[in-house]
Design an enzyme around this catalytic site. Structure first.
Site, short mmCIF file in Angstrom:
data_model
loop_
_atom_site.label_atom_id
_atom_site.label_comp_id
_atom_site.label_asym_id
_atom_site.label_seq_id
_atom_site.Cartn_x
_atom_site.Cartn_y
_atom_site.Cartn_z
N CYS A 155 22.22 -66.51 23.04
CA CYS A 155 23.57 -66.53 21.94
C CYS A 155 23.38 -67.71 21.06
CB CYS A 155 24.56 -66.86 22.93
SG CYS A 155 25.11 -65.30 24.10
N ILE A 156 23.48 -68.94 21.46
CA ILE A 156 23.61 -70.14 20.57
C ILE A 156 22.51 -70.19 19.59
CG2 ILE A 156 24.36 -72.42 20.36
CD1 ILE A 156 26.41 -70.90 22.06
#
Ligand SMILES: NC(=O)c1ccc[n+]([C@@H]2O[C@H](COP(=O)([O-])OP(=O)(O)OC[C@H]3O[C@@H](n4cnc5c(N)ncnc54)[C@H](O)[C@@H]3O)[C@@H](O)[C@H]2O)c1
Length: 438
Positions: free
Chosen positions: A276-277
């Protein structure tokens, strides 16, 4: 007057007669499937990976966050099943798409999984079905990529079929917030689409937050993850500044976070990891490039964060140098290769970069991770060593990359010479080892 399809579907949902499909049974899709099954729906998971499909149908839970007992209960009672066959779509009333959205080698969005899943769904889609895209993606994906596929056979969205976007916000290994108590954001292509999707999620999550469009819902997720990536980039740079100034960044953060307003702590580390990040903000900057806009915060944070493994390796080289040892030939043990504590996910994990950089400089690198038995990169396979005192005592440097709760840090400090701690895991502990922090 006959019921509209949206009313009929909402009724089915409220009576738990709706059959729910989850496309992609990974870290996001499987917990969602279990939550729907637990709420009383009949759930069918569709995945292209036969290993996952077979495991699910045997009742073997392969995601650590899910209770194994609950999982096998859902499978044995027939509430939850899996298949590789998209033909099952024709029997379903509501379908959540949870397939990967990685980056290509060129660091552009790879929409191939979403497009493949959407094409397969569209082939078997029947009127009265709700489709919700949950994969993280750039604003515009649902309306510009998924919608044209779904209405390709003449269906009218909001009348025949219903399409919405709802970002998945799950945080693996979080023991406080799971699917049920993390508010769910929903945006529909039309108002009816949003309302039907809300009716579904109202039955499995405590709070549903409606926004005015699929684009706004897509942007919510990217705001959240860009916020994290940028703040982590900032604190990583502050850590480097503190190092130059001879100040302990961890002490500074601990004191700063006593301020009850206007500050929230982020922590430096060896670099970003996970699905994700490190990825999601680049979906946003890619989209903005097509509008001639340069997303400068995102690009800068990405540059700082992706350079952290190099910074860690530099700290290791300096620390070895103080012991009169070159990196070449030194034995280094990495503790933890998963991207964060207490998970088994190594996607984009900074440990992989650290290992490669150290190997390129001639170090002899071993790793241990209680959750990851082996890692592969550049066609090289490395297996986790046993975690015992003999390995700790035999190496020149231990690098704490992931602070799994499995580790006894005091024990580690007492059985090795040099520890480079990238997570502040050893704070307040004493031992024989010299500790260097980032
Ligand atoms: N992992 C997280 O913590 C997290 C959190 C929030 C959002 N997300 C987002 O959720 C999405 C899924 O992530 P994930 O971590 O669950 O990925 P994952 O790789 O764990 O799971 C995806 C699954 O989809 C399957 N798949 C791929 N193509 C398919 C197809 N055409 N049809 C059916 N199945 C297919 C894969 O075999 C795999 O099992 C991504 O967009 C990710 O960014 C992930």
């Amino acid at each position: 007057m006959p019921k509209s399809l949206s009313t009929a579907l909402t009724d089915k949902i409220q009576n738990k007669e709706a059959r729910v499909g989850i496309i992609g049974l990974g870290y996001v899709g499987l917990p969602l499937a279990v939550e729907f099954a637990q709420a009383g729906y009949h759930v069918v998971g569709i995945d292209t990976d036969s290993i996952k499909v077979d495991a699910l149908n045997r009742g073997d839970c392969y995601i650590t966050d899910i209770s194994a007992e609950l999982f096998s209960d859902m499978v044995s009672t027939g509430r939850l099943m899996a298949t590789q066959d998209y033909g099952a779509i024709g029997e379903l009333d509501a379908i959540s798409i949870c397939v990967p959205t990685p980056l290509r080698k060129t660091r552009d969005p790879d929409m191939s999984y979403v497009v493949a899943a959407a094409n397969q769904i569209a082939k078997h889609l029947r009127p009265g079905t709700l489709i919700i895209l949950e994969s993280t993606t750039y604003p515009g994906t649902t309306a510009e990529v998924v919608l044209p596929i779904m209405i390709g056979n003449g269906y009218v969205v909001g009348e025949d079929i219903f399409l919405a976007y709802s970002p998945e916000r799950i945080d693996p290994a979080n023991t406080i917030y799971g699917v049920r108590n993390t508010p769910k954001v929903i945006g529909g292509v039309t108002l009816d689409c949003a309302d039907v999707a809300m009716a579904l999620y109202d039955t499995v999550v405590e709070e549903v937050v409606k926004v005015s469009s699929t684009q706004a819902a897509e942007m919510v997720k990217l705001l959240e993850n860009t916020f994290r990536a940028v703040n982590i980039g900032l604190i990583n740079e502050i850590a480097i500044m503190c190092d130059k100034l001879g100040i302990d960044v961890w002490e500074v953060i601990a004191a700063a976070k006593t301020k009850p307003f206007g500050y929230m702590p982020f922590y430096p580390g060896p670099g970003l990891g996970g699905h994700c990040i490190p990825i999601d903000p680049l979906y946003l900057s890619w989209k903005l490039k097509s509008l001639n806009f340069n997303a400068r915060f995102i690009e800068l944070a990405d540059e700082i964060n992706t350079n952290m493994p190099r910074y860690v390796v530099r700290k290791v080289a300096e620390a070895l140098n103080e012991d009169s040892k070159p990196v070449r030939g030194s034995k280094v043990l990495i503790l933890g290769v998963a991207y964060k504590a207490d998970v088994d996910d190594v996607r984009e994990a900074p440990a992989l970069d650290i290992i490669q950089l150290l190997m390129q400089q001639g170090a002899i690198v071993h790793y241990h991770d209680p959750y990851v038995s082996s890692i592969q990169f550049d066609q090289v396979d490395i297996s986790s060593v046993d975690h015992d005192l003999s390995i700790l005592e035999s190496v020149d440097c231990v690098i704490i990359v992931t602070d799994h709760s499995y580790y006894d840090w005091t024990d580690i400090l007492n059985h090795t010479n040099l520890v480079v701690d990238t997570r502040n895991a050893t704070v307040g502990l004493n031992g024989l080892a010299r500790v260097v922090k980032i």
